[in-house]
Design a protein around this motif. Structure first.
Motif, PDB file in Angstrom:
ATOM      1  N   SER A   1       0.825  -1.211   0.000  1.00 35.13           N
ATOM      2  CA  SER A   1       0.000   0.000   0.000  1.00 35.13           C
ATOM      3  C   SER A   1       0.859   1.261   0.000  1.00 35.13           C
ATOM      4  O   SER A   1       2.028   1.233   0.364  1.00 35.13           O
ATOM      5  N   GLU A   2       0.249   2.353  -0.407  1.00 34.28           N
ATOM      6  CA  GLU A   2       0.897   3.670  -0.367  1.00 34.28           C
ATOM      7  C   GLU A   2       1.360   3.963   1.058  1.00 34.28           C
ATOM      8  O   GLU A   2       2.422   4.505   1.290  1.00 34.28           O
ATOM      9  N   ASN A   3       0.506   3.598   2.001  1.00 31.14           N
ATOM     10  CA  ASN A   3       0.741   3.838   3.409  1.00 31.14           C
ATOM     11  C   ASN A   3       2.050   3.214   3.908  1.00 31.14           C
ATOM     12  O   ASN A   3       2.657   3.696   4.851  1.00 31.14           O
ATOM     13  N   ASN A   4       2.486   2.162   3.255  1.00 32.46           N
ATOM     14  CA  ASN A   4       3.656   1.422   3.723  1.00 32.46           C
ATOM     15  C   ASN A   4       4.981   2.032   3.257  1.00 32.46           C
ATOM     16  O   ASN A   4       6.038   1.644   3.730  1.00 32.46           O
ATOM     17  N   LYS A   5       4.934   2.997   2.354  1.00 33.93           N
ATOM     18  CA  LYS A   5       6.163   3.571   1.797  1.00 33.93           C
ATOM     19  C   LYS A   5       7.059   4.188   2.871  1.00 33.93           C
ATOM     20  O   LYS A   5       8.277   4.101   2.795  1.00 33.93           O
ATOM     21  N   LYS A   6       6.464   4.802   3.880  1.00 34.04           N
ATOM     22  CA  LYS A   6       7.238   5.424   4.951  1.00 34.04           C
ATOM     23  C   LYS A   6       8.006   4.355   5.750  1.00 34.04           C
ATOM     24  O   LYS A   6       9.179   4.542   6.078  1.00 34.04           O
ATOM     25  N   ALA A   7       7.356   3.239   6.024  1.00 32.70           N
ATOM     26  CA  ALA A   7       8.007   2.136   6.747  1.00 32.70           C
ATOM     27  C   ALA A   7       9.165   1.577   5.920  1.00 32.70           C
ATOM     28  O   ALA A   7      10.240   1.273   6.454  1.00 32.70           O
ATOM     29  N   ILE A   8       8.956   1.455   4.617  1.00 38.11           N
ATOM     30  CA  ILE A   8      10.016   0.966   3.733  1.00 38.11           C
ATOM     31  C   ILE A   8      11.216   1.913   3.786  1.00 38.11           C
ATOM     32  O   ILE A   8      12.357   1.467   3.922  1.00 38.11           O
ATOM     33  N   SER A   9      10.967   3.211   3.723  1.00 42.65           N
ATOM     34  CA  SER A   9      12.054   4.199   3.787  1.00 42.65           C
ATOM     35  C   SER A   9      12.845   4.074   5.091  1.00 42.65           C
ATOM     36  O   SER A   9      14.072   4.109   5.079  1.00 42.65           O
ATOM     37  N   TYR A  10      12.142   3.945   6.212  1.00 42.21           N
ATOM     38  CA  TYR A  10      12.811   3.801   7.503  1.00 42.21           C
ATOM     39  C   TYR A  10      13.666   2.535   7.527  1.00 42.21           C
ATOM     40  O   TYR A  10      14.820   2.557   7.949  1.00 42.21           O
ATOM     41  N   GLY A  11      13.083   1.425   7.090  1.00 44.50           N
ATOM     42  CA  GLY A  11      13.803   0.155   7.108  1.00 44.50           C
ATOM     43  C   GLY A  11      15.042   0.168   6.236  1.00 44.50           C
ATOM     44  O   GLY A  11      16.108  -0.304   6.639  1.00 44.50           O
ATOM     45  N   ILE A  12      14.921   0.740   5.045  1.00 46.57           N
ATOM     46  CA  ILE A  12      16.061   0.814   4.120  1.00 46.57           C
ATOM     47  C   ILE A  12      17.146   1.715   4.704  1.00 46.57           C
ATOM     48  O   ILE A  12      18.339   1.405   4.630  1.00 46.57           O
ATOM     49  N   GLU A  13      16.758   2.823   5.294  1.00 45.65           N
ATOM     50  CA  GLU A  13      17.740   3.750   5.877  1.00 45.65           C
ATOM     51  C   GLU A  13      18.511   3.086   7.026  1.00 45.65           C
ATOM     52  O   GLU A  13      19.730   3.219   7.117  1.00 45.65           O
TER      53      GLU A  13
END
Length: 150
Positions: A16-28
């Protein structure tokens, strides 16, 4: 710089669009610590368990599986752009149980998961995969609250 603290990070995604922020945090976090990311999507087959397998079930399963492939590929793209190794993982079953099982059986140091931050009746009716993961996991969990879409 590499860290012994985070070597394997599971980013649970639902596409979901909503999950993009979590992905960014995890990748960082993975980039800063030199960790490998396991992009995990769980095809929720728990809701199909009472339905006899037929052509309609198969079609729905294929749609969900393709959605999952797209979701983990998106995490891989973000990871590659940041120079982070991302392994794509597609499982099936009950999402919260499978996320916990995968993390615990694959030496994960952290689970990163997004949430809509719903409260009240919405949360009661939908249930929260993130909440169930937090309650059931022996692996530390980072819950990243996404922006609610209006």
């Amino acid at each position: 710089m590499t860290s012994e603290f985070y070597r394997n990070i599971v980013i649970a995604t639902d596409g979901s669009e909503n999950n993009k922020k979590a992905i960014s945090y995890g990748i960082e976090i993975a980039k800063l610590s030199g960790a490998t990311v396991h992009a995990l999507y769980v095809v929720d087959t728990s809701s199909f368990s009472s339905i006899p397998m037929d052509a309609g079930w198969e079609a729905m399963y294929e749609i969900l599986r393709k959605e999952g492939e797209k979701a983990v590929f998106e995490v891989k793209e973000v990871g590659e752009a940041a120079g982070v190794e991302v392994r794509e993982v597609l499982w099936e079953g009950h999402p919260s149980n499978e996320i916990i099982d995968f993390a615990e059986n694959n030496n994960a140091d952290l689970i990163v998961i997004g949430t809509l931050g719903k409260t009240g009746l919405d949360r009661f009716l939908m249930g929260s995969v993130a909440e169930k993961v937090v309650r059931g996991s022996k692996v530390p969990v980072m819950v990243v609250r996404g922006e609610e879409q209006s």
